[in-house]
Design an enzyme around this catalytic site. Structure first.
Site, PDB file in Angstrom:
ATOM      1  N   THR A 143      26.217 -43.159  11.395  1.00 13.20           N
ATOM      2  CA  THR A 143      25.161 -42.615  11.250  1.00 13.20           C
ATOM      3  C   THR A 143      25.097 -42.080   9.748  1.00 13.20           C
ATOM      4  O   THR A 143      26.023 -41.518   9.320  1.00 13.20           O
ATOM      5  CB  THR A 143      24.628 -41.478  12.220  1.00 13.20           C
ATOM      6  OG1 THR A 143      25.499 -40.448  12.032  1.00 13.20           O
ATOM      7  CG2 THR A 143      24.457 -42.166  13.503  1.00 13.20           C
ATOM      8  N   ASP A 175      33.857 -45.919  14.517  1.00 11.97           N
ATOM      9  CA  ASP A 175      32.369 -45.359  14.497  1.00 11.97           C
ATOM     10  C   ASP A 175      32.806 -43.659  13.992  1.00 11.97           C
ATOM     11  O   ASP A 175      33.130 -42.736  14.616  1.00 11.97           O
ATOM     12  CB  ASP A 175      32.134 -45.242  15.673  1.00 11.97           C
ATOM     13  CG  ASP A 175      30.532 -44.601  15.859  1.00 11.97           C
ATOM     14  OD1 ASP A 175      30.339 -43.964  14.828  1.00 11.97           O
ATOM     15  OD2 ASP A 175      30.171 -44.622  17.171  1.00 11.97           O
ATOM     16  N   TYR A 215       7.481 -55.213   4.935  1.00 14.60           N
ATOM     17  CA  TYR A 215       8.325 -56.044   5.752  1.00 14.60           C
ATOM     18  C   TYR A 215       9.466 -56.393   4.739  1.00 14.60           C
ATOM     19  O   TYR A 215       9.029 -57.086   3.647  1.00 14.60           O
ATOM     20  CB  TYR A 215       7.827 -57.100   6.522  1.00 14.60           C
ATOM     21  CG  TYR A 215       7.770 -56.907   8.031  1.00 14.60           C
ATOM     22  CD1 TYR A 215       9.169 -56.810   8.663  1.00 14.60           C
ATOM     23  CD2 TYR A 215       6.603 -56.422   8.657  1.00 14.60           C
ATOM     24  CE1 TYR A 215       9.078 -56.589   9.887  1.00 14.60           C
ATOM     25  CE2 TYR A 215       6.554 -56.141  10.051  1.00 14.60           C
ATOM     26  CZ  TYR A 215       7.653 -56.408  10.618  1.00 14.60           C
ATOM     27  OH  TYR A 215       7.747 -56.028  12.325  1.00 14.60           O
ATOM     28  N   ARG A 256      17.543 -39.810   8.976  1.00 13.86           N
ATOM     29  CA  ARG A 256      18.083 -40.399  10.300  1.00 13.86           C
ATOM     30  C   ARG A 256      18.016 -41.938  10.260  1.00 13.86           C
ATOM     31  O   ARG A 256      17.237 -42.690   9.963  1.00 13.86           O
ATOM     32  CB  ARG A 256      17.058 -40.285  11.235  1.00 13.86           C
ATOM     33  CG  ARG A 256      17.286 -40.286  12.787  1.00 13.86           C
ATOM     34  CD  ARG A 256      16.251 -39.423  13.626  1.00 13.86           C
ATOM     35  NE  ARG A 256      16.800 -38.167  13.569  1.00 13.86           N
ATOM     36  CZ  ARG A 256      17.755 -37.666  14.233  1.00 13.86           C
ATOM     37  NH1 ARG A 256      18.454 -38.161  14.821  1.00 13.86           N
ATOM     38  NH2 ARG A 256      18.173 -36.396  14.072  1.00 13.86           N
ATOM     39  N   GLU A 299      12.413 -58.388   5.786  1.00 17.19           N
ATOM     40  CA  GLU A 299      13.703 -59.195   6.666  1.00 17.19           C
ATOM     41  C   GLU A 299      14.473 -59.991   5.805  1.00 17.19           C
ATOM     42  O   GLU A 299      13.779 -60.733   4.812  1.00 17.19           O
ATOM     43  CB  GLU A 299      13.092 -59.920   7.691  1.00 17.19           C
ATOM     44  CG  GLU A 299      12.600 -59.042   9.018  1.00 17.19           C
ATOM     45  CD  GLU A 299      11.944 -59.951  10.090  1.00 17.19           C
ATOM     46  OE1 GLU A 299      12.156 -61.222  10.059  1.00 17.19           O
ATOM     47  OE2 GLU A 299      11.583 -59.247  11.086  1.00 17.19           O
ATOM     48  N   LYS A 354      24.042 -36.995  10.378  1.00 18.23           N
ATOM     49  CA  LYS A 354      25.032 -36.072  10.750  1.00 18.23           C
ATOM     50  C   LYS A 354      25.649 -35.256   9.688  1.00 18.23           C
ATOM     51  O   LYS A 354      25.039 -35.049   8.928  1.00 18.23           O
ATOM     52  CB  LYS A 354      25.981 -36.608  11.827  1.00 18.23           C
ATOM     53  CG  LYS A 354      25.162 -37.182  12.947  1.00 18.23           C
ATOM     54  CD  LYS A 354      26.191 -37.630  14.050  1.00 18.23           C
ATOM     55  CE  LYS A 354      25.811 -38.721  14.810  1.00 18.23           C
ATOM     56  NZ  LYS A 354      24.682 -38.626  15.740  1.00 18.23           N
TER      57      LYS A 354
HETATM   58  N1  PLP Z   1      27.922 -42.956  17.449  1.00 14.70           N
HETATM   59  C1  PLP Z   1      28.427 -41.698  17.797  1.00 14.70           C
HETATM   60  C2  PLP Z   1      29.883 -41.277  17.532  1.00 14.70           C
HETATM   61  C3  PLP Z   1      27.585 -40.750  17.714  1.00 14.70           C
HETATM   62  O1  PLP Z   1      27.849 -39.541  17.952  1.00 14.70           O
HETATM   63  C4  PLP Z   1      25.940 -41.211  17.972  1.00 14.70           C
HETATM   64  C5  PLP Z   1      24.929 -40.103  17.950  1.00 14.70           C
HETATM   65  O2  PLP Z   1      25.167 -39.118  18.832  1.00 14.70           O
HETATM   66  C6  PLP Z   1      25.650 -42.537  17.665  1.00 14.70           C
HETATM   67  C7  PLP Z   1      26.763 -43.297  17.585  1.00 14.70           C
HETATM   68  C8  PLP Z   1      24.437 -42.824  17.732  1.00 14.70           C
HETATM   69  O3  PLP Z   1      23.493 -42.658  16.979  1.00 14.70           O
HETATM   70  P1  PLP Z   1      21.819 -42.765  17.026  1.00 14.70           P
HETATM   71  O4  PLP Z   1      21.532 -41.605  17.801  1.00 14.70           O
HETATM   72  O5  PLP Z   1      21.627 -42.656  15.528  1.00 14.70           O
HETATM   73  O6  PLP Z   1      21.780 -44.014  17.477  1.00 14.70           O
END
Ligand code: PLP
Length: 480
Positions: free
Chosen positions: A271, A242, A65, A280, A67, A274
């Protein structure tokens, strides 16, 4: 007998240990490798992390842990977690040129939640505390707290619509983001399929959002983040990007200048699994102005971080800083273009007519008279793994859809190049041109069922397997 590679030795030993407790799990892990090796994977959001990254996740860091943040933990004994968290953050800052990196989010959705609440804390909570003259929310009166909670729930967010390629965390009502914010979506120009920045500017002027979210899951073109920031500044919004899908292209310096979100946005989420090809997980990059709020991700929306995954993020980000990663990122885009050309030449209609990034969206309804669901199943029967996806103004809705999204990060990691992409385009076209809509039990045309001659699916599956045989996945791992 040939010498075993370190990876083969490590994985064989690990599987033996697991087999001693629950053999079915060991078998499933082994089978997953076999399946992944046999799949022609065109899922745009997937990749293959390196053995070093994968091995980093399988150890006792998982037991800890931690935090809090580096050097400021709520638990004792975190010095090794501090080491790996600092390393991951340092690699992220250096790689992306960011002022601050927060590497604790467990996933992309968590990273977005951290970012939303960091902005809300900065722009709603902090001024409210200043106005009421108290230092922290625990000191607010019940009446003031009720007022602040109302204020949190009344903020506006402008994000890309799902059918234009946005993600469900960008304000889609079934997701918490759509429930938290008064949300409106921007779409794309119906004629070109591209973002219309002047329409977006007009929408932002009229709606006056607190946050503008840029970024996508299924938009095959570049986004000009300089213009997005200009629009955000004009209406007093915070620009959040994002980059979950295209972080690898930013890391690999394929997306630079106006198309690199980091210098333009106040806050960037991603993320790590990808196109970035890590474990992950999720991550937030931001200006120093938002650092303190972002670092409160735990306890705001997160619990304890995953130290084993933060360690793997450090390894994967170190890999992404190597020159080879730039070559990889460029090859991902070259491959996506080659796939687009191969499909278009054979008569397929692509949303926006092609791609500038790692993905393509095929309009299978226009090109082949199929729903996305039928096309996805017909391709899967033929050994090609894709996913169906809505296209702008999709007549078949979000479940059946009219599109197939395909991406090249995974196959590029395996080493396939532009010549193989043309072969794959030929295989896909062969399947999609031969597949037909099936019928329901009532004899009407089905949106789910398809009909495909087994001779064709078998032949394509064999050709796909032959193609993959030349590009072994995890070549240093031999479990036999
Ligand atoms: N943001 C975008 C643009 C995504 O394509 C995705 C997943 O497909 C996410 C966020 C969410 O990611 P996670 O599945 O790791 O929660």
């Amino acid at each position: 007998m040939t010498d075993l590679t370190p990876e083969s030795t490590a994985y064989r030993a690990a599987l033996d240990v697991i087999r001693g407790v629950e053999p079915r799990v060991a078998d499933a892990i082994g089978q997953e490798l076999t399946d992944q090796r046999e799949m022609l994977k065109l899922i745009a959001s997937e990749n293959y992390a390196s053995p070093a990254t994968l091995l980093t996740m399988g150890n006792w860091f998982s037991d800890k842990y931690a935090e809090g943040t580096v050097g400021r933990r709520f638990y004792a004994g975190c010095r090794n977690v501090d080491t790996v968290e600092s390393l991951a953050a340092e690699h992220a800052r250096e790689l992306f040129g960011a002022q601050h990196a927060y590497v604790q989010p467990h996933s992309g959705i968590d990273a977005n939640l951290v970012a939303f609440w960091a902005v809300l804390a900065d722009r709603v909570e902090a001024p409210f505390l200043a106005k009421t003259g108290v230092r922290q929310i625990n000191d607010l009166t019940d009446a003031d707290w009720a007022e602040l909670r109302q204020a949190f729930g009344n903020q506006r967010m402008l994000g890309m619509s799902l059918d234009a390629g946005g993600h469900l965390t960008h304000g889609f009502r079934p997701n918490i983001s759509g429930k938290m914010f008064d949300q409106r979506s921007y779409g794309t120009d119906p004629a070109t399929g591209l973002i219309d920045y002047e329409a977006l500017r007009a929408q932002a002027r009229e709606f006056k959002p607190l946050i503008i979210v840029a970024g996508y899951s299924a938009y095959p073109r570049l986004v000009n983040f300089r213009i997005m920031r200009e629009i955000a500044d004009e209406v007093g919004a915070t620009l959040m990007v994002d980059m979950a899908h295209f972080a690898g292209l930013v890391a690999g310096k394929v997306l630079t200048g106006d198309f690199d979100p980091v210098p333009h946005a106040q806050i960037v989420t991603t993320t790590t699994h990808k196109s970035l090809r890590g474990p992950r997980g999720g991550m937030v990059l931001c200006d120093d102005s938002l650092k303190d709020q972002v670092d409160r991700g735990c306890p705001m929306v997160l619990g304890g971080p995953l130290p084993h995954v933060m360690a793997a993020k450090a390894v994967a980000l170190a890999e992404a800083r190597r020159p080879e990663f730039r070559t990889y990122a460029q090859a991902v885009v070259d491959n996506a273009r080659a796939l687009a050309e191969g499909l278009t030449r054979r008569g397929a209609t692509l949303v926006t007519g092609g791609t500038d990034n790692h993905l393509n969206l095929i309009d299978v309804a226009t090109s082949y008279g199929l729903t996305g669901r039928q096309a996805e199943s017909a391709l899967l029967d033929s050994g090609i793994v894709t996913n169906r996806n809505a296209i702008p103004a999709d007549p078949n809705g979000a479940w059946y859809t009219s599109g197939i999204r395909i991406g090249t990060p995974a196959l590029t990691t395996r080493g396939l190049g532009t010549a193989e992409m043309d072969e794959i385009a030929a295989l896909m076209d062969r399947v999609l041109a031969a597949a037909e809509p099936g019928t329901t039990s009532k004899g009407t045309q089905s949106k789910a069922q398809h009909v495909l001659d087994a001779k064709i699916s078998d032949e394509v599956a064999h050709r796909a397997a032959d193609l993959l045989a030349g590009f072994p996945l995890y070549p240093t791992v031999d479990l036999t």
